[in-house]
Write a protein that holds these residues in place. Structure first.
Motif, short mmCIF file in Angstrom:
data_model
loop_
_atom_site.label_atom_id
_atom_site.label_comp_id
_atom_site.label_asym_id
_atom_site.label_seq_id
_atom_site.Cartn_x
_atom_site.Cartn_y
_atom_site.Cartn_z
N MET A 12 25.17 18.87 -4.93
CA MET A 12 24.06 19.80 -5.13
C MET A 12 22.79 19.05 -5.52
SD MET A 12 26.03 22.94 -7.01
CE MET A 12 24.53 23.79 -7.41
N ALA A 13 22.91 18.04 -6.37
CA ALA A 13 21.74 17.26 -6.76
C ALA A 13 21.15 16.54 -5.55
CB ALA A 13 22.12 16.24 -7.85
N LEU A 14 22.00 15.96 -4.71
CA LEU A 14 21.51 15.31 -3.49
C LEU A 14 20.88 16.31 -2.54
CD1 LEU A 14 24.41 12.80 -2.82
CD2 LEU A 14 22.07 12.24 -3.49
N GLY A 15 21.47 17.49 -2.45
CA GLY A 15 20.91 18.53 -1.58
C GLY A 15 19.53 18.98 -2.04
N PHE A 16 19.39 19.23 -3.34
CA PHE A 16 18.08 19.61 -3.87
C PHE A 16 17.04 18.51 -3.68
CE2 PHE A 16 20.36 22.82 -6.55
CZ PHE A 16 19.69 23.93 -6.04
N ALA A 17 17.46 17.27 -3.91
CA ALA A 17 16.52 16.15 -3.74
C ALA A 17 16.09 16.03 -2.28
CB ALA A 17 17.17 14.85 -4.21
N GLY A 18 17.02 16.20 -1.38
CA GLY A 18 16.68 16.11 0.04
C GLY A 18 15.81 17.27 0.50
N TYR A 19 16.08 18.45 -0.02
CA TYR A 19 15.32 19.62 0.41
C TYR A 19 13.89 19.61 -0.15
CZ TYR A 19 14.09 24.47 1.29
OH TYR A 19 13.46 25.60 1.71
N PHE A 20 13.77 19.34 -1.43
CA PHE A 20 12.46 19.42 -2.07
C PHE A 20 11.67 18.12 -2.01
CE2 PHE A 20 14.77 22.84 -4.32
CZ PHE A 20 13.95 23.90 -3.95
N GLY A 21 12.34 16.99 -1.95
CA GLY A 21 11.64 15.71 -2.02
C GLY A 21 11.65 14.91 -0.74
N GLY A 22 12.42 15.33 0.24
CA GLY A 22 12.49 14.59 1.48
C GLY A 22 13.59 13.53 1.45
N PHE A 23 13.63 12.77 2.53
CA PHE A 23 14.70 11.79 2.70
C PHE A 23 14.60 10.66 1.68
CE2 PHE A 23 16.78 8.21 4.96
CZ PHE A 23 18.05 8.77 5.04
N GLY A 24 13.39 10.25 1.33
CA GLY A 24 13.20 9.19 0.34
C GLY A 24 13.77 9.57 -1.01
N PHE A 26 16.13 11.77 -1.46
CA PHE A 26 17.58 11.82 -1.26
C PHE A 26 18.18 10.44 -1.46
CE2 PHE A 26 21.14 11.15 1.65
CZ PHE A 26 22.01 12.14 1.24
N LEU A 27 17.57 9.41 -0.85
CA LEU A 27 18.09 8.05 -1.00
C LEU A 27 17.98 7.56 -2.44
CD1 LEU A 27 16.80 6.28 2.23
CD2 LEU A 27 19.11 7.09 1.72
N LEU A 28 16.89 7.88 -3.11
CA LEU A 28 16.71 7.47 -4.50
C LEU A 28 17.78 8.10 -5.39
CD1 LEU A 28 14.99 6.01 -6.63
CD2 LEU A 28 13.70 8.12 -6.88
N VAL A 29 18.03 9.38 -5.22
CA VAL A 29 19.05 10.05 -6.03
C VAL A 29 20.43 9.50 -5.72
CG1 VAL A 29 20.18 12.28 -6.45
CG2 VAL A 29 17.70 12.14 -6.35
N ALA A 30 20.72 9.21 -4.46
CA ALA A 30 22.02 8.65 -4.10
C ALA A 30 22.20 7.26 -4.70
CB ALA A 30 22.16 8.59 -2.58
N ALA A 31 21.16 6.42 -4.64
CA ALA A 31 21.25 5.07 -5.20
C ALA A 31 21.42 5.11 -6.72
CB ALA A 31 20.02 4.26 -4.82
#
Length: 64
Positions: A12-24, A26-31
């Motif tokens: 869910m955290a990765l999904g929110f980051a990807g939706y609201f913040g874009g792919f960058g 998403f990658l930051l939250v995943a790392a």
């Protein structure tokens, strides 16, 4: 808390980051999540710092 719940929260955290913040984002939250996972395992005692710096030959010798 079970592993399924932890995985759901991470997803869910990765999904929110990807939706609201874009792919960058998403990658930051995943790392940062991966780094946090490794630090957590190290803090629990499941990992040793030397395991990251030991050569492959030394790991094979230790298993025998």
């Amino acid at each position: 808390m079970g592993l399924a719940v932890v995985g759901m929260i991470a997803g869910m955290a990765l999904g929110f980051a990807g939706y609201f913040g874009g792919f960058g984002a998403f990658l930051l939250v995943a790392a940062l999540g991966a780094i946090g996972f490794v630090v957590g395992r190290f803090a629990e005692g499941d990992l040793e710092l030397g395991e990251f710096f030991r050569s492959r030959d030394n790991r094979r010798d230790r298993r025998r």
